[in-house]
Design a protein around this motif. Structure first.
Motif, PDB file in Angstrom:
ATOM      1  N   SER A 251      59.486  26.532  -6.577  1.00 13.50           N
ATOM      2  CA  SER A 251      59.966  26.871  -5.240  1.00 13.50           C
ATOM      3  C   SER A 251      59.802  28.370  -4.994  1.00 13.50           C
ATOM      4  N   GLU A 252      60.021  29.165  -6.022  1.00 14.65           N
ATOM      5  CA  GLU A 252      59.810  30.608  -5.958  1.00 14.65           C
ATOM      6  C   GLU A 252      59.308  31.084  -7.311  1.00 14.65           C
ATOM      7  N   VAL A 253      58.483  32.097  -7.258  1.00 16.44           N
ATOM      8  CA  VAL A 253      57.992  32.737  -8.469  1.00 16.44           C
ATOM      9  C   VAL A 253      58.490  34.167  -8.451  1.00 16.44           C
ATOM     10  N   PHE A 254      59.012  34.629  -9.577  1.00 18.10           N
ATOM     11  CA  PHE A 254      59.516  35.987  -9.716  1.00 18.10           C
ATOM     12  C   PHE A 254      58.544  36.777 -10.566  1.00 18.10           C
ATOM     13  N   ILE A 255      57.964  37.800  -9.965  1.00 18.70           N
ATOM     14  CA  ILE A 255      57.104  38.718 -10.713  1.00 18.70           C
ATOM     15  C   ILE A 255      57.970  39.918 -11.047  1.00 18.70           C
ATOM     16  N   GLN A 256      58.192  40.142 -12.325  1.00 20.53           N
ATOM     17  CA  GLN A 256      59.081  41.207 -12.776  1.00 20.53           C
ATOM     18  C   GLN A 256      58.285  42.455 -13.135  1.00 20.53           C
ATOM     19  N   GLY A 257      58.867  43.601 -12.881  1.00 22.23           N
ATOM     20  CA  GLY A 257      58.221  44.876 -13.170  1.00 22.23           C
ATOM     21  C   GLY A 257      58.332  45.286 -14.620  1.00 22.23           C
ATOM     22  N   ILE A 258      58.228  44.313 -15.506  1.00 24.43           N
ATOM     23  CA  ILE A 258      58.261  44.525 -16.953  1.00 24.43           C
ATOM     24  C   ILE A 258      57.021  43.854 -17.531  1.00 24.43           C
ATOM     25  N   THR A 259      56.277  44.592 -18.332  1.00 24.95           N
ATOM     26  CA  THR A 259      55.093  43.997 -18.950  1.00 24.95           C
ATOM     27  C   THR A 259      55.521  43.096 -20.109  1.00 24.95           C
ATOM     28  N   ARG A 260      54.615  42.268 -20.557  1.00 25.85           N
ATOM     29  CA  ARG A 260      54.929  41.343 -21.658  1.00 25.85           C
ATOM     30  C   ARG A 260      55.357  42.067 -22.925  1.00 25.85           C
TER      31      ARG A 260
ATOM     32  N   GLY B 173      68.607  45.249 -12.236  1.00 25.00           N
ATOM     33  CA  GLY B 173      68.044  46.567 -12.478  1.00 25.00           C
ATOM     34  C   GLY B 173      66.538  46.613 -12.661  1.00 25.00           C
ATOM     35  N   VAL B 174      65.860  45.470 -12.465  1.00 28.33           N
ATOM     36  CA  VAL B 174      64.404  45.396 -12.646  1.00 28.33           C
ATOM     37  C   VAL B 174      63.764  45.112 -11.295  1.00 28.33           C
ATOM     38  N   LYS B 175      62.769  45.927 -10.931  1.00 27.02           N
ATOM     39  CA  LYS B 175      62.017  45.664  -9.700  1.00 27.02           C
ATOM     40  C   LYS B 175      61.267  44.359  -9.854  1.00 27.02           C
ATOM     41  N   CYS B 176      61.307  43.564  -8.795  1.00 25.73           N
ATOM     42  CA  CYS B 176      60.662  42.259  -8.795  1.00 25.73           C
ATOM     43  C   CYS B 176      60.059  41.991  -7.424  1.00 25.73           C
ATOM     44  N   VAL B 177      59.171  41.031  -7.376  1.00 24.17           N
ATOM     45  CA  VAL B 177      58.699  40.476  -6.119  1.00 24.17           C
ATOM     46  C   VAL B 177      58.956  38.978  -6.187  1.00 24.17           C
ATOM     47  N   ILE B 178      59.634  38.464  -5.179  1.00 22.13           N
ATOM     48  CA  ILE B 178      59.880  37.023  -5.079  1.00 22.13           C
ATOM     49  C   ILE B 178      58.793  36.456  -4.172  1.00 22.13           C
ATOM     50  N   VAL B 179      58.031  35.523  -4.712  1.00 23.64           N
ATOM     51  CA  VAL B 179      56.943  34.912  -3.957  1.00 23.64           C
ATOM     52  C   VAL B 179      57.301  33.448  -3.721  1.00 23.64           C
ATOM     53  N   HIS B 180      57.368  33.052  -2.464  1.00 23.39           N
ATOM     54  CA  HIS B 180      57.755  31.693  -2.106  1.00 23.39           C
ATOM     55  C   HIS B 180      56.553  30.752  -2.120  1.00 23.39           C
ATOM     56  N   ARG B 181      56.794  29.535  -2.484  1.00 23.33           N
ATOM     57  CA  ARG B 181      55.771  28.487  -2.561  1.00 23.33           C
ATOM     58  C   ARG B 181      55.041  28.316  -1.229  1.00 23.33           C
ATOM     59  N   ALA B 182      55.707  28.567  -0.124  1.00 25.01           N
ATOM     60  CA  ALA B 182      55.080  28.412   1.198  1.00 25.01           C
ATOM     61  C   ALA B 182      53.826  29.276   1.322  1.00 25.01           C
ATOM     62  N   LEU B 183      53.773  30.408   0.630  1.00 24.89           N
ATOM     63  CA  LEU B 183      52.573  31.243   0.675  1.00 24.89           C
ATOM     64  C   LEU B 183      51.378  30.472   0.132  1.00 24.89           C
ATOM     65  N   ARG B 184      51.569  29.765  -0.955  1.00 23.83           N
ATOM     66  CA  ARG B 184      50.468  28.978  -1.541  1.00 23.83           C
ATOM     67  C   ARG B 184      50.007  27.892  -0.585  1.00 23.83           C
ATOM     68  N   ASP B 185      50.954  27.245   0.079  1.00 25.54           N
ATOM     69  CA  ASP B 185      50.613  26.181   1.018  1.00 25.54           C
ATOM     70  C   ASP B 185      49.876  26.731   2.236  1.00 25.54           C
ATOM     71  N   HIS B 186      50.294  27.904   2.697  1.00 23.43           N
ATOM     72  CA  HIS B 186      49.715  28.512   3.903  1.00 23.43           C
ATOM     73  C   HIS B 186      48.372  29.184   3.629  1.00 23.43           C
ATOM     74  N   GLU B 187      48.290  29.934   2.533  1.00 20.40           N
ATOM     75  CA  GLU B 187      47.082  30.709   2.233  1.00 20.40           C
ATOM     76  C   GLU B 187      46.862  30.777   0.723  1.00 20.40           C
ATOM     77  N   PRO B 188      46.163  29.795   0.173  1.00 16.44           N
ATOM     78  CA  PRO B 188      45.954  29.742  -1.280  1.00 16.44           C
ATOM     79  C   PRO B 188      45.316  31.005  -1.865  1.00 16.44           C
TER      80      PRO B 188
END
Length: 100
Positions: free
Chosen positions: A7-16, A61-76
């Motif tokens: 439903s949502e993907v969290f991209i965290q500002g921490i490398t692996r 305390g970690v910068k993130c970007v929340i990406v919603h599934r609707a983006l994939r449906d609208h513009e793969p």
């Protein structure tokens, strides 16, 4: 790897390997690039606000970007761009639903 149906993907500002990702405004830059991808498509002035499908935030305390599934449906291709950005920069990615 990102599952096919989050439903949502969290991209965290921490490398692996545990380092803080730089530059410090990476989340705002990424979300800014994605600002035209929104319900109803780009409108005059839509570049002045973030898309509801790609939102920069701070979680625990970690910068993130929340990406919603609707983006994939609208513009793969836009979805692929965001996911590949995370992969190319070895950022931690998780899935779920953001709870305030």
């Amino acid at each position: 790897m990102v599952p096919s149906n989050p439903s949502e993907v969290f991209i965290q500002g921490i490398t692996r390997d545990g380092r803080t990702f730089r530059p410090s405004d990476w989340a705002e830059r990424l979300a800014g690039v994605m600002s035209s991808f929104r319900p109803g498509g780009a409108q005059p002035g839509s570049h002045l606000s973030y898309s509801p499908w790609c939102i920069p935030t701070v979680i625990d305390g970690v910068k993130c970007v929340i990406v919603h599934r609707a983006l994939r449906d609208h513009e793969p291709m836009a979805w692929d761009f965001v996911i590949n950005f995370a992969r190319d920069n070895e950022l931690k990615v998780s899935e779920g639903k953001f709870e305030k």
